[in-house]
Design a protein around this motif. Sequence first.
Motif, mmCIF file in Angstrom:
data_model
loop_
_atom_site.group_PDB
_atom_site.id
_atom_site.type_symbol
_atom_site.label_atom_id
_atom_site.label_comp_id
_atom_site.label_asym_id
_atom_site.label_seq_id
_atom_site.Cartn_x
_atom_site.Cartn_y
_atom_site.Cartn_z
ATOM 1 N N ILE A 155 19.400 -37.858 -19.820
ATOM 2 C CA ILE A 155 20.553 -37.212 -19.624
ATOM 3 C C ILE A 155 21.651 -36.577 -20.962
ATOM 4 C CG2 ILE A 155 22.582 -36.499 -18.252
ATOM 5 C CD1 ILE A 155 20.336 -38.378 -16.016
ATOM 6 N N ALA A 156 21.773 -37.831 -21.317
ATOM 7 C CA ALA A 156 22.402 -37.256 -22.595
ATOM 8 C C ALA A 156 22.074 -36.403 -23.745
ATOM 9 C CB ALA A 156 23.384 -38.268 -23.156
ATOM 10 N N ARG A 157 20.672 -36.018 -24.052
ATOM 11 C CA ARG A 157 19.970 -35.722 -24.518
ATOM 12 C C ARG A 157 19.510 -33.902 -23.999
ATOM 13 N NH1 ARG A 157 13.948 -37.022 -25.449
ATOM 14 N NH2 ARG A 157 14.305 -35.117 -25.606
ATOM 15 N N LEU A 158 19.606 -34.112 -22.358
ATOM 16 C CA LEU A 158 19.463 -33.235 -21.721
ATOM 17 C C LEU A 158 20.779 -32.323 -21.739
ATOM 18 C CD1 LEU A 158 17.709 -33.289 -18.712
ATOM 19 C CD2 LEU A 158 16.861 -32.277 -20.394
ATOM 20 N N MET A 159 21.787 -32.797 -21.962
ATOM 21 C CA MET A 159 23.746 -32.656 -21.959
ATOM 22 C C MET A 159 23.607 -31.837 -22.865
ATOM 23 S SD MET A 159 24.944 -34.464 -19.313
ATOM 24 C CE MET A 159 26.480 -34.203 -18.832
ATOM 25 N N LEU A 160 22.867 -32.305 -23.892
ATOM 26 C CA LEU A 160 23.215 -31.086 -25.699
ATOM 27 C C LEU A 160 23.033 -29.854 -25.720
ATOM 28 C CD1 LEU A 160 21.458 -33.844 -28.225
ATOM 29 C CD2 LEU A 160 23.971 -32.542 -27.719
ATOM 30 N N LEU A 166 27.621 -36.362 -25.291
ATOM 31 C CA LEU A 166 28.040 -37.688 -24.444
ATOM 32 C C LEU A 166 27.147 -38.696 -24.692
ATOM 33 C CD1 LEU A 166 28.834 -36.514 -20.896
ATOM 34 C CD2 LEU A 166 30.564 -36.908 -22.524
ATOM 35 N N THR A 167 27.615 -40.053 -24.367
ATOM 36 C CA THR A 167 26.801 -40.834 -24.562
ATOM 37 C C THR A 167 26.762 -41.125 -23.187
ATOM 38 O OG1 THR A 167 28.332 -42.181 -24.553
ATOM 39 C CG2 THR A 167 28.612 -41.898 -26.491
ATOM 40 N N ALA A 168 25.185 -41.806 -23.256
ATOM 41 C CA ALA A 168 25.375 -42.765 -21.671
ATOM 42 C C ALA A 168 26.000 -43.405 -21.292
ATOM 43 C CB ALA A 168 23.961 -43.522 -22.039
ATOM 44 N N ASP A 169 26.495 -44.088 -21.439
ATOM 45 C CA ASP A 169 28.048 -44.824 -21.129
ATOM 46 C C ASP A 169 29.220 -44.344 -20.174
ATOM 47 O OD1 ASP A 169 27.316 -47.317 -21.751
ATOM 48 O OD2 ASP A 169 27.843 -47.575 -23.309
ATOM 49 N N GLU A 170 28.781 -42.672 -20.976
ATOM 50 C CA GLU A 170 30.052 -41.576 -20.146
ATOM 51 C C GLU A 170 28.702 -41.251 -18.860
ATOM 52 O OE1 GLU A 170 32.586 -39.967 -23.753
ATOM 53 O OE2 GLU A 170 30.318 -40.044 -24.209
ATOM 54 N N ILE A 171 27.919 -41.601 -18.474
ATOM 55 C CA ILE A 171 27.241 -40.609 -17.734
ATOM 56 C C ILE A 171 27.713 -41.397 -16.447
ATOM 57 C CG2 ILE A 171 24.898 -39.920 -16.726
ATOM 58 C CD1 ILE A 171 24.987 -38.929 -19.864
ATOM 59 N N VAL A 172 27.524 -41.204 -14.819
ATOM 60 C CA VAL A 172 26.895 -42.254 -14.167
ATOM 61 C C VAL A 172 25.554 -41.103 -12.959
ATOM 62 C CG1 VAL A 172 28.001 -43.351 -12.151
ATOM 63 C CG2 VAL A 172 29.272 -42.964 -14.048
ATOM 64 N N LYS A 313 16.939 -29.172 -8.100
ATOM 65 C CA LYS A 313 16.082 -28.076 -7.897
ATOM 66 C C LYS A 313 15.441 -27.838 -9.987
ATOM 67 C CE LYS A 313 19.701 -26.671 -4.812
ATOM 68 N NZ LYS A 313 19.407 -26.507 -4.265
ATOM 69 N N THR A 314 15.454 -28.489 -10.362
ATOM 70 C CA THR A 314 14.849 -28.464 -11.444
ATOM 71 C C THR A 314 13.147 -28.844 -11.576
ATOM 72 O OG1 THR A 314 16.045 -29.835 -12.410
ATOM 73 C CG2 THR A 314 16.638 -27.966 -13.179
ATOM 74 N N VAL A 315 13.322 -30.156 -10.449
ATOM 75 C CA VAL A 315 12.689 -30.790 -10.331
ATOM 76 C C VAL A 315 11.917 -30.957 -9.162
ATOM 77 C CG1 VAL A 315 11.226 -32.378 -11.347
ATOM 78 C CG2 VAL A 315 13.321 -31.985 -12.685
ATOM 79 N N ALA A 316 12.484 -32.151 -8.556
ATOM 80 C CA ALA A 316 12.345 -32.527 -6.893
ATOM 81 C C ALA A 316 13.405 -32.603 -6.307
ATOM 82 C CB ALA A 316 11.351 -33.073 -6.786
ATOM 83 N N PRO A 317 13.514 -32.569 -5.146
ATOM 84 C CA PRO A 317 15.082 -32.800 -4.171
ATOM 85 C C PRO A 317 14.286 -34.335 -3.614
ATOM 86 C CG PRO A 317 13.552 -30.633 -2.982
ATOM 87 C CD PRO A 317 13.094 -30.648 -4.389
ATOM 88 N N GLY A 318 13.214 -34.035 -3.444
ATOM 89 C CA GLY A 318 12.941 -35.745 -3.036
ATOM 90 C C GLY A 318 12.654 -36.846 -3.992
ATOM 91 N N LEU A 319 13.584 -36.650 -5.127
ATOM 92 C CA LEU A 319 14.088 -38.029 -6.121
ATOM 93 C C LEU A 319 14.912 -37.967 -6.044
ATOM 94 C CD1 LEU A 319 13.017 -35.799 -9.571
ATOM 95 C CD2 LEU A 319 11.952 -37.631 -8.987
ATOM 96 N N ARG A 320 16.077 -37.228 -5.099
ATOM 97 C CA ARG A 320 17.262 -37.437 -5.085
ATOM 98 C C ARG A 320 18.586 -38.725 -6.249
ATOM 99 N NH1 ARG A 320 18.346 -34.502 -2.955
ATOM 100 N NH2 ARG A 320 20.585 -35.065 -2.427
ATOM 101 N N VAL A 321 18.419 -37.816 -7.424
ATOM 102 C CA VAL A 321 18.761 -38.096 -8.633
ATOM 103 C C VAL A 321 19.344 -37.332 -9.506
ATOM 104 C CG1 VAL A 321 18.035 -39.189 -10.827
ATOM 105 C CG2 VAL A 321 16.302 -39.180 -8.770
ATOM 106 N N GLY A 322 20.632 -37.595 -8.752
ATOM 107 C CA GLY A 322 21.986 -36.586 -9.971
ATOM 108 C C GLY A 322 22.582 -37.362 -10.837
ATOM 109 N N TRP A 323 23.538 -36.695 -11.497
ATOM 110 C CA TRP A 323 24.614 -37.556 -12.213
ATOM 111 C C TRP A 323 25.942 -36.698 -12.622
ATOM 112 C CZ3 TRP A 323 20.927 -34.054 -13.799
ATOM 113 C CH2 TRP A 323 20.588 -33.566 -15.102
ATOM 114 N N ILE A 324 27.095 -37.267 -13.030
ATOM 115 C CA ILE A 324 28.377 -37.011 -13.085
ATOM 116 C C ILE A 324 28.444 -37.488 -14.373
ATOM 117 C CG2 ILE A 324 28.827 -39.177 -11.523
ATOM 118 C CD1 ILE A 324 31.126 -37.184 -10.678
ATOM 119 N N ALA A 325 29.413 -36.641 -15.255
ATOM 120 C CA ALA A 325 29.905 -37.151 -16.336
ATOM 121 C C ALA A 325 31.703 -36.995 -16.228
ATOM 122 C CB ALA A 325 29.893 -35.822 -17.772
ATOM 123 N N PRO A 326 32.100 -37.719 -15.867
ATOM 124 C CA PRO A 326 32.949 -37.573 -15.045
ATOM 125 C C PRO A 326 34.812 -37.594 -15.998
ATOM 126 C CG PRO A 326 32.902 -39.505 -14.770
ATOM 127 C CD PRO A 326 32.051 -39.197 -15.658
ATOM 128 N N GLY A 327 34.470 -37.116 -17.601
ATOM 129 C CA GLY A 327 35.483 -37.486 -18.345
ATOM 130 C C GLY A 327 36.129 -38.537 -18.167
#
Lengths: 471, 471
Positions: A155-160, A166-172, A313-327
Motif C-alpha cells: 500500500i505504501a508503494r501504491l500511495m506513492l 509513507l512507510t508501512a508503519d504509518e498505515i493501519v 472499488k478497485t479490486v473487490a468488496p468481499g476482500l474487506r481490505v481498507g486502510w488509513i494513513a492517520p498522520g
Amino acid sequence: MTRYQHLAGLLAERIQTGLYLEGEKLPSVRSLSQQHGVSISTVQQAYQVLENQQLITPQPRSGYFVAHRKAPPPVPAMSRPVQRPVEVTQWDEVLTLLEARSDKEMVLFGGGAPDITQATLKPLWREMSRLAQHQVLDALNYDTLNGRRELREQIARLMLDGGIALTADEIVIASGCHPAMSLAILAVCQPGDIIAVESPSYYGTMQLLRGLDIKAIEIPTDSETGISLEALELALEQWPIKGVLLVPTCNNPLGFIMSETRKKAVLALAQRHDIVIFEDDIYGELAAEYPRPSTIKSYDIDGRVLLCSSFTKTVAPGLRVGWIAPGRYLDRVIHKKYAAIGTNVPSTQLAVAAFIRDGHYHRHVRRMRQIYQNRLETYTCWVRQYFPCDICVTRPQGGYLLWVELPETVDMVCVSRTLGRLKIQIAPGSLFSASGKYRNCLRLNCALPPNDENREVIKQLGEAIESALEA
Amino acid sequence: MTRYQHLAGLLAERIQTGLYLEGEKLPSVRSLSQQHGVSISTVQQAYQVLENQQLITPQPRSGYFVAHRKAPPPVPAMSRPVQRPVEVTQWDEVLTLLEARSDKEMVLFGGGAPDITQATLKPLWREMSRLAQHQVLDALNYDTLNGRRELREQIARLMLDGGIALTADEIVIASGCHPAMSLAILAVCQPGDIIAVESPSYYGTMQLLRGLDIKAIEIPTDSETGISLEALELALEQWPIKGVLLVPTCNNPLGFIMSETRKKAVLALAQRHDIVIFEDDIYGELAAEYPRPSTIKSYDIDGRVLLCSSFTKTVAPGLRVGWIAPGRYLDRVIHKKYAAIGTNVPSTQLAVAAFIRDGHYHRHVRRMRQIYQNRLETYTCWVRQYFPCDICVTRPQGGYLLWVELPETVDMVCVSRTLGRLKIQIAPGSLFSASGKYRNCLRLNCALPPNDENREVIKQLGEAIESALEA
C-alpha cells in the motif's frame, strides 16, 4: 485495451474532432476491417460500442451514420444545503436500500459494487486458492493489530502514485474504507462534535456520522469543481467545526476531481482554522486521467490529513481490505481499532498483497478504468435517450457513479418504491443529504455491464420517472 | 479420541480411583500392549501423557511407577477489587502484549490463540480452496448487513446446544466476539455509562469499555463459582449500572462455569434492576462437560441478554467470524453495525458455514475439547513442578486458559519484561483489572502444544518468578 476498444476510441475521436460530420456515412465494416487489419467482428464490436454511446446510428441495408447530436444535458448547479449543523436522518431509507441486496432478483443500480467478473482478477482467485491449498497458517491465525506488514508495504508503494511518501508503519489496515473512516472520526472527535461535509455526500458516511453522534454541516458543492471554499470558510468562521470530510478525487456521488489548486487551498484553510481533513480516496485510483491525481494528503506537512481508502472499488468488496494513513493520530487510531473492532481477516490481506506485488493490480486497475469510462459514457447516453428532457447529469471524471437531477416535482423516494416492485434498485438523492434534500435526484451505478437487459432497465426507469412527472 | 489418548484416560482413571496405588509399579509396556491389543508405541505414548501430567514417574530399567502425589495447589480466593466505577487504564501494557505478536521468535503464552494445526481443520481449508477455485462470486462481493444467511442458519442450529431457540433473522454476524461485544455495548450504552464486570476480566473487553468511554465497576468473583451475586446486588443498589458483562461459561481468565442456578439468579437480578446482560460465550463450546452448559441467554424471556460469540477459539481466529444475538436490541445493533463497521468478509463465512453443515465442526470441537483438557492438566503439573510452592492455580472447567496467583511480592509486570528478553510472552494479571490490580498474577495460554520446548519455557518462567521472589 482490446482491439475493438482501441478502434472504437479512434473512430469516436474522429467524430468528436469533426473529421466525420453529422449525418455522414461511415466506412463499411469490410473496408475498416481491411484498413486496420482487424477481423470483421472486431469492427462490428467497435461500431456496437459507438452505437451504445449514440455517436452513430445504424440504417438497415445502408450501414452506419454519424448521429445527429443533441446538446449534452447541463451539469447540476452548485448545491444549496441548509447552512447549519444538523443531525443525520434517513436511516430507514438507507436500510431499505441495503436490504435489497439480499434479493437475488433485484438489479442493483443503487449500490456501489464494482464489476468483479473481469479476467484480470484471476490471479487474485489463484492466490486465495494457493493459501488454502498450502494451508498457510498465517491465513487462519490472528493478524497483528496494524494489519499484515507485507500488505502495508504494498500500500505504501501504491500511495506513492497519489504523491504520498509513507512507510508501512504509518498505515493501519481496516476492514474497508468505511470502518477506516469510522476509526479516523473516533480518533479525532467526541459525540456532539460537528464535521463539515460536501453536499450531496455518500449515505454510508452520513450514517457513520449519525452512528457516532456527530453533527453534519453540509457545504454547497459544485458538480465539477467540488466543495465551495467560500462557503466552507464561512462555516468555519461561524461554527466550532472539528474537521472536513471530503471525497476530492472521483467524488461519490458527483464524480468531480478537485483541481490541485483547490486541494491545496482546502488544506490551507484547514491549517488556518486548525481543523483536520478526513480524505476519502476510495475511488481515487479509478480517475480517468493517468497518472492518477494527487491526494490532499500528499501536501500535508503537519499530519492533519487522515486519508482513508480500500480495495473495495478497485479490486473487490468481499476482500474487506481498507486502510488509513492517520498522520498525527496514529496512536489514537490504533487504540480505537483495538477497542472497537480488533484485528482483521488475514487471508484476504495476504491475497491482495500478492496480487499487487506481482503486478496484477496495476494491470487490473488500468483495465477497469477504461471499462468504467466506456460504461459511464454509454449509461449517460441511455439516460439522455430515456429520461425526460429537462434534466441535469454529472460528467464524472472517474469512478463509475452517475448523478442525475430531475425536475423538482419528481419524488425519487416514491419512484424508487415503484421501481422496487419492478426489481430495480436505485439510490434516491435524499439519502445523500443529512436532512432528506435532493428528493428529485438519483445516483446510478454504471459498473453494471451495459447489456440489453440493463438498457431495458434504464428505459423502465425513464418511464417510471415520466409517469411521476405526469402524475 | 486416538488410541493412546483413550488408554491414557483409562490408566489415569485407575490411578485416581486408587486401583493403582501411590508408588506401585505399573504394568510393563509389553504386557499392556498385549492386554489392550495395541502397539508398543501406543502404550509408550499413553505413558508419556501420564508422565507429562505427573501421574507416573519412569525409573530407568525398572519401568513406570505411580507418582507420589503432592496436594494440588489451592485455587485463588474470591477477588476483592475496588468497589466503585473506574475508568479503565493499562492500555500501554496491553499494547506491549499485542506487539509481541509480530515477533516471530516470541513464544506466545500471553495471548488467547487456539491450536489451528489439528487435522480436523482440513475440511475447512478444502472449502476455502474450493470457493477460490470455482471463483464463487459471493466470496468477493458485498455481504448483506446481517451476514450470510447460510451461516446464520448454522449458528442458529449450534445455539440450540446452548439451549437457545432463535431464527437466523435474530442473529447478526460480526467480525469476531470482540466487535460483537462492541456493537452490543454501543446499542445499549452512552459514553459515561457504567457496566459491571467480573474481576479479573479479559483485557480486550476492558479496553473496549475504555474505547467507548464506559466506566467499569469490578465485582468480586470466585474462581470456581463466578461473580458474587451479593456484591453485584449491592453495586446495583448503589450505582446507576446499565448492564453486567459476564463470561459465565469457561470464564476468561478464571476458567469457571457458573452453575445453572447462579446463571438464573443473575438473570433474575438483572430483571429486578432492569439492566441488560452482555454474555460472552466465546469459550462456551469448549466446556469439559458434554453436552455443553446452557447459556444465560437460554433463560432470557424479555430479550435483555445480548449474547456474543465467535469461531475464534473453537475453529480459528483468522476467520474473523463472530455473532451477536441481541434480543430486543436487534434494530439498534444493525444500525450501529452499519455506522461503525459495515459488512464483513463473506469468504470465511461461507467456508465456516459449510464446515458446520457437513458435520466437520462438531468432530473438530469434540477433539479440541479433549486436547485442551489434557493440555490444561499437563501445564498445571508443570506449573506445580517449576513454580514456587505458595501459589494458587485455577481448575478450569473448560477452555484452555490457566490463571496463577503468586505471592504478593512478585510483580509480574516486571517479570514479564525480563521474560520478553527471553522471547517469552505471558499476560500479567494487571491487564485484567481496570486499575492495575493482580500484579502478582498471570494468565497462561495452555493451547500451546505441551512439548519439550514449551516445558522448558514453563521452567524458565518458574525460574524468573523465583528470582523475583528472592529479589
